[in-house]
Design an enzyme around this catalytic site. Structure first.
Site, PDB file in Angstrom:
ATOM      1  N   ASP A  14       0.821  -1.217   0.000  1.00  0.00           N
ATOM      2  CA  ASP A  14       0.000   0.000   0.000  1.00  0.00           C
ATOM      3  C   ASP A  14       0.854   1.265   0.000  1.00  0.00           C
ATOM      4  O   ASP A  14       0.628   2.181  -0.801  1.00  0.00           O
ATOM      5  CB  ASP A  14      -0.938   0.018   1.210  1.00  0.00           C
ATOM      6  CG  ASP A  14      -2.069  -1.000   1.077  1.00  0.00           C
ATOM      7  OD1 ASP A  14      -2.028  -1.805   0.130  1.00  0.00           O
ATOM      8  OD2 ASP A  14      -2.967  -0.995   1.933  1.00  0.00           O
ATOM      9  N   ARG A  54       1.127   7.095  17.446  1.00  0.00           N
ATOM     10  CA  ARG A  54       0.967   8.068  16.375  1.00  0.00           C
ATOM     11  C   ARG A  54       1.655   9.408  16.633  1.00  0.00           C
ATOM     12  O   ARG A  54       2.212  10.000  15.700  1.00  0.00           O
ATOM     13  CB  ARG A  54      -0.519   8.276  16.061  1.00  0.00           C
ATOM     14  CG  ARG A  54      -1.260   7.022  15.587  1.00  0.00           C
ATOM     15  CD  ARG A  54      -0.387   6.084  14.805  1.00  0.00           C
ATOM     16  NE  ARG A  54      -1.103   4.975  14.187  1.00  0.00           N
ATOM     17  CZ  ARG A  54      -0.528   3.850  13.827  1.00  0.00           C
ATOM     18  NH1 ARG A  54       0.779   3.675  14.063  1.00  0.00           N
ATOM     19  NH2 ARG A  54      -1.214   2.890  13.250  1.00  0.00           N
ATOM     20  N   ASP A  95      -6.591   7.083  12.766  1.00  0.00           N
ATOM     21  CA  ASP A  95      -5.179   7.407  12.583  1.00  0.00           C
ATOM     22  C   ASP A  95      -4.963   8.654  11.732  1.00  0.00           C
ATOM     23  O   ASP A  95      -4.027   9.418  11.961  1.00  0.00           O
ATOM     24  CB  ASP A  95      -4.432   6.219  11.969  1.00  0.00           C
ATOM     25  CG  ASP A  95      -4.104   5.159  13.008  1.00  0.00           C
ATOM     26  OD1 ASP A  95      -4.140   5.485  14.206  1.00  0.00           O
ATOM     27  OD2 ASP A  95      -3.821   4.014  12.622  1.00  0.00           O
ATOM     28  N   SER A 100      -6.969  -6.739   9.425  1.00  0.00           N
ATOM     29  CA  SER A 100      -6.109  -5.562   9.369  1.00  0.00           C
ATOM     30  C   SER A 100      -5.394  -5.479  10.707  1.00  0.00           C
ATOM     31  O   SER A 100      -6.037  -5.363  11.756  1.00  0.00           O
ATOM     32  CB  SER A 100      -6.943  -4.306   9.130  1.00  0.00           C
ATOM     33  OG  SER A 100      -6.140  -3.149   9.254  1.00  0.00           O
TER      34      SER A 100
END
Length: 405
Positions: free
Chosen positions: A17, A97, A126, A181
């Protein structure tokens, strides 16, 4: 979208990706791409990302080991507050993050880039966390979120794009790819998608990667001893460990004992409910140990105030406000409360459960055995004093009761 981008720093995993994103950024914006790959303990080699980036003609490639910084400066401060979101979630994805956002901005400043980019989708949390952090640290930065711009909205379209532009596809890896995921770092691994999209369906046992099932955990308990200094675990069974090594070791011990599995439906900041499963063995142990040493060393009102403020603190982290002035203000208060949170905790791990079975602090304990004892208290506590205390606290209740009469 703006096309005035000269150079963009991409949060790059090395996977299909983000490799597609690197090519798409170059083609769509006509800009130079800088890749940044962070090792925060995801359990996969990050160095192969260098070869993949080089194969696409990327000239500036950053690959960094951030494991110690991640645990020392993000995980430990969060755990000083006993932080849990919605009563269960230990915020393993959320807390990673702000560190990635910080490094994206620092690299943008170092390389003269005017934009950053990430691979988060337009449905998740996110994107919010990355971008709130970026804007807090560099207000004028441009953020490019391909999933909100392009029309490559299916696995088939992504594969076709990769094939068209000569981006290598490991078909064997794609064929055996997990239906979930997943996102991992030293604090946890998360699972979403697949059968988990049905909140009634139980997660398959083979999904879990870090822990044995509690049913299959050892039949004898494991005992460990954690030493805390200023609210942080610094030694395990008397051996001092770095923050990252501490968490990594506790993950192994906890996983071996079936500790740290979680299956929840949570409220995303973007407005939807989402079902996710998490494994946080080391964090679960650290949380139990920290609360145990605080129970011995922290003043009652300080402890209760921390507990009252914690949900708001957790919400800030979950929603992406780590770099906000309110989180930084609250962190100073939390850190100040940890000055006397020093001592040892003995924990028992058994078939998924973590129990504090001992705690001690030579200098900072507020537990006074002479006062707490049910035996003769030798004048340390006059039980007759309790009568006036109770009557004063009952005064408003008695007045209200009289009004009813």
């Amino acid at each position: 979208m703006s096309h005035s981008v000269n150079k963009v720093v991409l949060a790059y995993s090395g996977g299909l990706d983000t490799s597609i994103i690197a090519k798409w950024l170059s083609d769509t914006y006509g800009c130079e791409v800088v890749t940044f790959t962070a090792d925060i303990g995801q359990g996969e080699e990050v160095e192969p990302a260098r070869a993949k980036a080089q194969a696409m003609g990327i000239k500036e490639i950053y690959i960094e080991d951030l494991r110690e910084e991640f645990v020392r400066d993000y995980v430990f401060p969060m755990f000083r507050a006993n932080t849990i979101y919605e009563g269960e979630y230990l915020l393993g994805t959320s807390i990673a993050r702000p560190l990635i956002a910080k490094r994206l901005i620092e690299i943008a400043n170092e390389t003269g880039a005017d934009a950053i980019s990430h691979g988060a989708t337009g449905k998740g949390n996110d994107q919010v966390r990355f971008e709130l952090g970026a804007y807090a640290l560099k207000p004028g930065v441009q953020v490019i979120a391909p999933w909100r711009e392009w029309d490559l909205n299916s696995r088939e379209s992504l594969m076709n794009y990769a094939e068209k532009h000569g981006i290598p596809i490991d078909y064997q890896k794609q064929a055996t790819k997990s239906p979930y995921s997943m996102d991992a770092n030293l604090l946890h691994i998360s699972y979403e998608g697949g059968i988990l999209e049905d909140p009634w369906a139980e997660a398959e046992e083979e999904m879990w990667r870090w822990s044995v099932s509690p049913e299959n955990a050892p039949d004898t308990p494991t005992y460990i001893e954690l030493t805390y200094e200023n609210g942080d675990p610094v030694a395990l069974d008397g051996e001092r460990l770095s923050p990252a090594t501490m968490l990594e070791t506790l993950n192994k011990i906890g996983g071996d004992n079936g500790v740290g599995r979680l299956d929840i439906v949570e409220n995303r900041y973007v407005g939807m409910k989402s079902r996710g499963c998490y494994e946080t063995p080391g964090g679960t142990i650290m949380m139990k140990g920290h609360r145990a040493i605080e129970s011995l060393t922290l003043d009652r009102e300080v402890a209760h105030l921390k507990d009252a403020l914690m949900p708001k603190y957790a919400e800030m982290i979950y929603n992406g406000y780590w770099w906000s002035p309110e989180r930084e203000m609250m962190q100073k208060m939390i850190d100040a409360s940890q000055e006397h949170v020093n001592g040892k905790v003995r924990l028992k791990l058994y078939k998924g459960a973590v129990t504090a079975v001992g705690r001690s602090s030579e200098k900072d304990s507020l537990f006074d055995e002479k006062i707490a004892t049910f035996e003769d208290d030798e004048g340390s506590y006059n039980q007759a004093d309790a009568e006036g205390f109770i009557k004063l606290n009952a005064l408003r209740l008695r007045i209200a009761a009289g009004r009813k009469g």
